[in-house]
Design a protein around this motif. Structure first.
Motif, PDB file in Angstrom:
ATOM      1  N   VAL A   1       0.864  -1.178   0.000  1.00  0.00           N
ATOM      2  CA  VAL A   1       0.000   0.000   0.000  1.00  0.00           C
ATOM      3  C   VAL A   1       0.899   1.226   0.000  1.00  0.00           C
ATOM      4  CG1 VAL A   1      -1.801   1.284   1.191  1.00  0.00           C
ATOM      5  CG2 VAL A   1      -1.811  -1.224   1.253  1.00  0.00           C
ATOM      6  N   ALA A   2       0.728   2.096  -0.981  1.00  0.00           N
ATOM      7  CA  ALA A   2       1.595   3.262  -1.142  1.00  0.00           C
ATOM      8  C   ALA A   2       1.400   4.252  -0.006  1.00  0.00           C
ATOM      9  CB  ALA A   2       1.320   3.936  -2.478  1.00  0.00           C
ATOM     10  N   THR A   3       2.513   4.848   0.450  1.00  0.00           N
ATOM     11  CA  THR A   3       2.473   5.861   1.509  1.00  0.00           C
ATOM     12  C   THR A   3       2.191   7.254   0.957  1.00  0.00           C
ATOM     13  OG1 THR A   3       4.847   6.299   1.328  1.00  0.00           O
ATOM     14  CG2 THR A   3       4.143   4.542   2.857  1.00  0.00           C
ATOM     15  N   GLY A   4       2.337   7.420  -0.346  1.00  0.00           N
ATOM     16  CA  GLY A   4       2.161   8.737  -0.949  1.00  0.00           C
ATOM     17  C   GLY A   4       3.442   9.515  -1.097  1.00  0.00           C
ATOM     18  N   GLU A   5       4.554   8.943  -0.599  1.00  0.00           N
ATOM     19  CA  GLU A   5       5.834   9.641  -0.687  1.00  0.00           C
ATOM     20  C   GLU A   5       6.535   9.414  -2.026  1.00  0.00           C
ATOM     21  OE1 GLU A   5       7.006  11.765   1.593  1.00  0.00           O
ATOM     22  OE2 GLU A   5       5.077  11.448   2.606  1.00  0.00           O
ATOM     23  N   GLY A   6       6.092   8.414  -2.771  1.00  0.00           N
ATOM     24  CA  GLY A   6       6.702   8.126  -4.066  1.00  0.00           C
ATOM     25  C   GLY A   6       5.830   8.616  -5.207  1.00  0.00           C
ATOM     26  N   LEU A   7       5.870   7.883  -6.331  1.00  0.00           N
ATOM     27  CA  LEU A   7       5.097   8.278  -7.508  1.00  0.00           C
ATOM     28  C   LEU A   7       3.621   7.938  -7.383  1.00  0.00           C
ATOM     29  CD1 LEU A   7       7.584   7.164 -10.327  1.00  0.00           C
ATOM     30  CD2 LEU A   7       7.209   9.475  -9.445  1.00  0.00           C
ATOM     31  N   SER A   8       3.296   6.941  -6.529  1.00  0.00           N
ATOM     32  CA  SER A   8       1.902   6.494  -6.402  1.00  0.00           C
ATOM     33  C   SER A   8       1.163   7.293  -5.335  1.00  0.00           C
ATOM     34  CB  SER A   8       1.849   5.004  -6.050  1.00  0.00           C
ATOM     35  OG  SER A   8       2.455   4.228  -7.058  1.00  0.00           O
ATOM     36  N   GLU A   9      -0.120   7.522  -5.588  1.00  0.00           N
ATOM     37  CA  GLU A   9      -0.957   8.232  -4.624  1.00  0.00           C
ATOM     38  C   GLU A   9      -1.110   7.402  -3.348  1.00  0.00           C
ATOM     39  OE1 GLU A   9      -5.554   9.967  -4.351  1.00  0.00           O
ATOM     40  OE2 GLU A   9      -4.762   9.138  -6.242  1.00  0.00           O
ATOM     41  N   LYS A  10      -1.202   8.087  -2.222  1.00  0.00           N
ATOM     42  CA  LYS A  10      -1.359   7.395  -0.949  1.00  0.00           C
ATOM     43  C   LYS A  10      -2.583   6.488  -0.987  1.00  0.00           C
ATOM     44  CE  LYS A  10      -1.767   8.156   4.037  1.00  0.00           C
ATOM     45  NZ  LYS A  10      -1.812   9.171   5.130  1.00  0.00           N
ATOM     46  N   GLY A  11      -2.396   5.247  -0.551  1.00  0.00           N
ATOM     47  CA  GLY A  11      -3.481   4.288  -0.521  1.00  0.00           C
ATOM     48  C   GLY A  11      -3.571   3.407  -1.748  1.00  0.00           C
ATOM     49  N   THR A  12      -2.745   3.677  -2.764  1.00  0.00           N
ATOM     50  CA  THR A  12      -2.728   2.823  -3.946  1.00  0.00           C
ATOM     51  C   THR A  12      -2.260   1.431  -3.548  1.00  0.00           C
ATOM     52  OG1 THR A  12      -2.242   4.685  -5.406  1.00  0.00           O
ATOM     53  CG2 THR A  12      -1.723   2.475  -6.228  1.00  0.00           C
ATOM     54  N   GLN A  13      -3.003   0.414  -3.973  1.00  0.00           N
ATOM     55  CA  GLN A  13      -2.685  -0.970  -3.619  1.00  0.00           C
ATOM     56  C   GLN A  13      -2.004  -1.682  -4.793  1.00  0.00           C
ATOM     57  OE1 GLN A  13      -6.160  -2.979  -1.480  1.00  0.00           O
ATOM     58  NE2 GLN A  13      -7.162  -1.215  -2.438  1.00  0.00           N
ATOM     59  N   THR A  14      -1.043  -2.505  -4.456  1.00  0.00           N
ATOM     60  CA  THR A  14      -0.372  -3.321  -5.469  1.00  0.00           C
ATOM     61  C   THR A  14      -0.333  -4.762  -4.989  1.00  0.00           C
ATOM     62  OG1 THR A  14       1.042  -1.480  -6.127  1.00  0.00           O
ATOM     63  CG2 THR A  14       1.747  -3.671  -6.799  1.00  0.00           C
ATOM     64  N   TYR A  15      -0.702  -5.671  -5.875  1.00  0.00           N
ATOM     65  CA  TYR A  15      -0.656  -7.108  -5.582  1.00  0.00           C
ATOM     66  C   TYR A  15       0.113  -7.797  -6.698  1.00  0.00           C
ATOM     67  CZ  TYR A  15      -2.086 -12.008  -5.291  1.00  0.00           C
ATOM     68  OH  TYR A  15      -2.078 -13.373  -5.222  1.00  0.00           O
ATOM     69  N   GLY A  16       1.048  -8.677  -6.313  1.00  0.00           N
ATOM     70  CA  GLY A  16       1.757  -9.397  -7.355  1.00  0.00           C
ATOM     71  C   GLY A  16       2.944 -10.174  -6.851  1.00  0.00           C
ATOM     72  N   TYR A  17       3.875 -10.436  -7.780  1.00  0.00           N
ATOM     73  CA  TYR A  17       5.004 -11.319  -7.516  1.00  0.00           C
ATOM     74  C   TYR A  17       6.304 -10.680  -7.984  1.00  0.00           C
ATOM     75  CZ  TYR A  17       1.384 -14.897  -6.996  1.00  0.00           C
ATOM     76  OH  TYR A  17       0.295 -15.615  -6.595  1.00  0.00           O
ATOM     77  N   LEU A  18       7.345 -10.924  -7.232  1.00  0.00           N
ATOM     78  CA  LEU A  18       8.709 -10.628  -7.664  1.00  0.00           C
ATOM     79  C   LEU A  18       9.426 -11.968  -7.742  1.00  0.00           C
ATOM     80  CD1 LEU A  18      11.036  -8.551  -8.213  1.00  0.00           C
ATOM     81  CD2 LEU A  18      11.599  -8.797  -5.790  1.00  0.00           C
ATOM     82  N   LEU A  19       9.860 -12.354  -8.947  1.00  0.00           N
ATOM     83  CA  LEU A  19      10.509 -13.645  -9.150  1.00  0.00           C
ATOM     84  C   LEU A  19      11.935 -13.453  -9.638  1.00  0.00           C
ATOM     85  CD1 LEU A  19       7.646 -15.611 -10.947  1.00  0.00           C
ATOM     86  CD2 LEU A  19       8.203 -15.605  -8.506  1.00  0.00           C
ATOM     87  N   ARG A  20      12.802 -14.339  -9.210  1.00  0.00           N
ATOM     88  CA  ARG A  20      14.206 -14.308  -9.623  1.00  0.00           C
ATOM     89  C   ARG A  20      14.326 -14.911 -11.021  1.00  0.00           C
ATOM     90  NH1 ARG A  20      18.426 -13.900  -6.061  1.00  0.00           N
ATOM     91  NH2 ARG A  20      17.008 -14.496  -4.367  1.00  0.00           N
ATOM     92  N   ARG A  21      15.083 -14.239 -11.884  1.00  0.00           N
ATOM     93  CA  ARG A  21      15.310 -14.734 -13.249  1.00  0.00           C
ATOM     94  C   ARG A  21      16.624 -15.491 -13.322  1.00  0.00           C
ATOM     95  NH1 ARG A  21      14.791  -9.539 -16.979  1.00  0.00           N
ATOM     96  NH2 ARG A  21      15.077 -11.096 -18.627  1.00  0.00           N
TER      97      ARG A  21
END
Length: 276
Positions: free
Chosen positions: A80-100
């Motif tokens: 959940v974005a804090t609003g300190e970066g590029l995303s608006e505060k409260g923006t949710q992200t769901y997904g995966y980070l996989l090693r290549r």
């Protein structure tokens, strides 16, 4: 990677990175993102990519679960974005980070704006479960003098098998260079073992990767990879993509200083070295 057959993807260089249920256009020169499904290759090391995603300045980590998908380790993340970066505060992200394989990572994710529901979790789960990675095909070595071709083949076979004895048999101690510093007790193999312990990267594995890339003839030596004698700024995006994390971060402005291997026309292996 599988995604719904009736969905649309971006065009040109962004094809197969951004997906939506309806047709869409990516504005020119924009910092585009936030589509229903995103597939984002990360050229930086896996740990660096993970640290960037879960940086507490920019996101609160709701879920961080270790997973292995198709033999690739990584994490399932809910942020959940804090609003300190590029995303608006409260923006949710769901997904995966996989090693290549061979370094780097890939992100497969969906995003919901503040107050919205993450509707495409199942789409992301399926996409991640079906993803497959393809390394560049080994470049044909036609045109190499026969002694060079024989040594190249022997080195590649030994490196892929991690056969230290076979590699040592190809080293001429009086001529072979493996470090810009002083020789170490035990020679090249000892140096490579220490490098692996200190950095987590095995030079022998890297040797196999390097030898599968195109070569260049420079000052009478056949050198892998092709970037050996490239000046800063000379390499195309495609060439940089071939190198991947073999190009150390922050040194592209001084040329290629990563691992490189050289063979003389008579078939002698003369160096496998990194740095400057």
């Amino acid at each position: 990677m599988q995604y719904p057959a009736d969905w649309s993807t971006a065009t040109a260089q962004l094809a197969c990175r951004f997906f939506e249920p309806e047709p869409f256009t990516v504005p020119a020169d924009s910092d585009f993102g936030g589509t229903a499904l995103e597939v984002l290759p990360q050229e930086q090391p896996f740990d660096t990519a993970l640290a960037g995603l879960i940086d507490t300045r920019f996101a609160t980590t709701e879920v961080r679960e270790q997973v292995t998908i198709g033999g690739h380790r990584g994490f399932r993340l809910e942020l959940v974005a804090t609003g300190e970066g590029l995303s608006e505060k409260g923006t949710q992200t769901y997904g995966y980070l996989l090693r290549r394989d061979g370094g780097g990572a890939i992100v497969i994710q969906t995003t919901a704006q503040p107050g919205e529901t993450l509707r495409y979790r199942s789409i992301v789960d399926h996409a991640a479960s079906t993803i497959a990675f393809f390394a560049p095909e080994p470049v044909a070595v036609s045109g190499l003098p026969e002694p060079v071709a024989q040594t190249h083949a022997a080195l590649l076979a030994a490196a892929e098998a991690h056969d230290e004895q076979a590699l040592e048999a190809l080293i001429e101690p009086s001529e072979f260079r493996y470090t810009f510093g002083e020789d170490v007790p035990g020679g090249a193999l000892a140096f490579w073992r220490t490098t692996k312990e200190q950095t987590g990267t095995d030079p022998i594995d890297t040797l196999a990767r390097v030898l599968k890339l195109p070569y260049v003839l420079s000052q009478g030596l056949f050198v892998w990879p092709f970037a050996y004698d490239k000046e800063p700024g000379e390499m195309s995006e495609y060439e940089l993509s071939l190198l991947g994390d073999l190009m150390p971060e922050g040194v592209s402005d001084v040329g290629y200083l990563g691992w490189r291997a050289a063979i003389r026309p008579d078939g002698r292996w003369v160096f496998f070295i990194a740095g400057d």
